[in-house]
Design a protein around this motif. Structure first.
Motif, PDB file in Angstrom:
ATOM      1  N   ASN A 116       0.831  -1.215   0.000  1.00  0.00           N
ATOM      2  CA  ASN A 116       0.000   0.000   0.000  1.00  0.00           C
ATOM      3  C   ASN A 116       0.860   1.258   0.000  1.00  0.00           C
ATOM      4  O   ASN A 116       0.504   2.266  -0.613  1.00  0.00           O
ATOM      5  N   ARG A 119       2.103   1.518  -3.425  1.00  0.00           N
ATOM      6  CA  ARG A 119       1.047   1.611  -4.437  1.00  0.00           C
ATOM      7  C   ARG A 119       0.841   3.070  -4.851  1.00  0.00           C
ATOM      8  O   ARG A 119       0.721   3.957  -3.997  1.00  0.00           O
ATOM      9  N   PRO A 120       0.795   3.326  -6.157  1.00  0.00           N
ATOM     10  CA  PRO A 120       0.578   4.718  -6.606  1.00  0.00           C
ATOM     11  C   PRO A 120      -0.808   5.198  -6.194  1.00  0.00           C
ATOM     12  O   PRO A 120      -1.788   4.452  -6.244  1.00  0.00           O
ATOM     13  N   LYS A 121      -0.870   6.444  -5.798  1.00  0.00           N
ATOM     14  CA  LYS A 121      -2.127   7.058  -5.374  1.00  0.00           C
ATOM     15  C   LYS A 121      -2.538   8.059  -6.445  1.00  0.00           C
ATOM     16  O   LYS A 121      -1.887   9.079  -6.647  1.00  0.00           O
ATOM     17  N   VAL A 122      -3.632   7.707  -7.119  1.00  0.00           N
ATOM     18  CA  VAL A 122      -4.064   8.495  -8.276  1.00  0.00           C
ATOM     19  C   VAL A 122      -5.544   8.804  -8.125  1.00  0.00           C
ATOM     20  O   VAL A 122      -6.362   7.887  -7.977  1.00  0.00           O
ATOM     21  N   ALA A 123      -5.895  10.098  -8.182  1.00  0.00           N
ATOM     22  CA  ALA A 123      -7.297  10.516  -8.130  1.00  0.00           C
ATOM     23  C   ALA A 123      -7.390  11.968  -8.563  1.00  0.00           C
ATOM     24  O   ALA A 123      -6.502  12.782  -8.267  1.00  0.00           O
ATOM     25  N   THR A 152      -9.549  18.189  -7.060  1.00  0.00           N
ATOM     26  CA  THR A 152      -8.547  17.273  -6.504  1.00  0.00           C
ATOM     27  C   THR A 152      -7.716  16.715  -7.642  1.00  0.00           C
ATOM     28  O   THR A 152      -8.262  16.402  -8.711  1.00  0.00           O
ATOM     29  N   ILE A 154      -4.539  14.133  -7.148  1.00  0.00           N
ATOM     30  CA  ILE A 154      -3.457  13.421  -6.459  1.00  0.00           C
ATOM     31  C   ILE A 154      -2.496  12.869  -7.508  1.00  0.00           C
ATOM     32  O   ILE A 154      -2.902  12.152  -8.420  1.00  0.00           O
ATOM     33  N   SER A 155      -1.257  13.213  -7.400  1.00  0.00           N
ATOM     34  CA  SER A 155      -0.163  12.798  -8.296  1.00  0.00           C
ATOM     35  C   SER A 155      -0.138  13.572  -9.611  1.00  0.00           C
ATOM     36  O   SER A 155       0.692  13.280 -10.488  1.00  0.00           O
ATOM     37  N   TYR A 173      -9.052   1.552 -13.485  1.00  0.00           N
ATOM     38  CA  TYR A 173      -9.444   2.903 -13.097  1.00  0.00           C
ATOM     39  C   TYR A 173     -10.970   3.032 -13.183  1.00  0.00           C
ATOM     40  O   TYR A 173     -11.624   2.371 -14.007  1.00  0.00           O
ATOM     41  N   PHE A 249     -10.224   7.828 -10.674  1.00  0.00           N
ATOM     42  CA  PHE A 249      -9.207   7.401  -9.700  1.00  0.00           C
ATOM     43  C   PHE A 249      -8.805   5.961  -9.975  1.00  0.00           C
ATOM     44  O   PHE A 249      -9.522   5.178 -10.618  1.00  0.00           O
TER      45      PHE A 249
END
Length: 254
Positions: A116, A119-123, A152, A154-155, A173, A249
């Motif tokens: 975790n 793990r890439p955090k994409v949103a 938002t 993220i990344s 996704y 996301f």
């Protein structure tokens, strides 16, 4: 009985020694009386002896029974000891197994946490306009929509200058989009993966206002592009209420 005969013989010998020609009648009477008492005593002793023998036999039987009980108790104790030992061994084995499972579970938890963490955090989530109200369209060709107000990201994988989301990793996704129709303007939008139209949302609204939305799960390769397009000859409306949105996301990498 032999003792009584000896006593009688001794008494007769004494009498004869005192008077060899005329025995003493009193002595003979006493001897008879003594003989009777001795015989009675022997009979009583015989009864007592038999009673004692009977009691002895009963005691011996009880003793054997008690020996059997003691033997059975010993067997029971030994069996309980074997069962306790088997139970102790089982508890030790189960404790060891549970300890091993706990250690494995802890290792799995550590691994999941590590995954975790890696793990890439994409949103991201964006809306068409940041302030005021405005229609977009109509155009004489399908047109890519640029969602300018980023809520938002993220990344930073959504580009507010082009309206395009670019997948940073291969994975699954989820995307959701909505469009608002105002007045007698007809709204229709579609989501694209690269050059492929996937899902659409539209609303033929002759009067008043209406919203339409849709969502999709997409398997994307790294570098795949996802964006929204307005159909030709259609309009889409947005204002401070943020009615027309584009959201996506990463569910999990693959």
């Amino acid at each position: 009985m032999a003792l009584l005969q000896l006593i009688l013989l001794a008494c007769v010998s004494v009498g004869m020694a005192q008077d060899s020609t005329s025995p003493d009648t009193d002595i003979l009477a006493e001897l008879k009386e003594l003989k009777a008492k001795m015989e009675k005593l022997e009979r009583e002793n015989e009864v007592d002896l038999r009673a004692l023998e009977t009691r002895l036999n009963i005691s011996e039987i009880k003793l054997e029974e008690e020996k059997t009980v003691v033997k059975n108790l010993k067997s029971t104790v030994e069996e309980l000891r074997r069962q306790n030992e088997a139970l102790r061994i089982m508890v030790v084995e189960q404790t060891a197994e549970l300890g091993a499972r706990l250690t494995a579970s802890e290792s799995q938890v550590v691994e999941i946490k590590r995954q975790n963490a890696d793990r890439p955090k994409v949103a991201f989530s964006a809306t068409l306009f940041g302030a005021g109200s405005q229609h977009t369209g109509p155009f004489n060709t399908d047109t890519t929509l640029i969602y300018k107000k980023v809520i938002t990201d993220i990344s930073n994988n959504y580009n507010p200058a082009t309206g395009i989301f670019t997948a940073p990793v291969r994975g699954l996704y989820y995307f959701r989009f909505s469009g608002h129709a105002w007045g007698n303007h007809y709204m229709a939008v579609s989501i694209y993966k690269n050059e492929q139209r996937i899902f659409s949302a539209y609303d033929d609204q002759p009067s008043g206002n209406a919203n339409s939305s849709n969502g999709v799960t997409l398997l994307l390769e790294k570098g795949d592009r996802v964006y929204m397009r307005l159909w030709k000859n259609r309009q889409i409306f947005d204002n401070d209420g943020n009615h027309s949105t584009f959201t996506g996301f990463l569910l999990f990498p693959m």
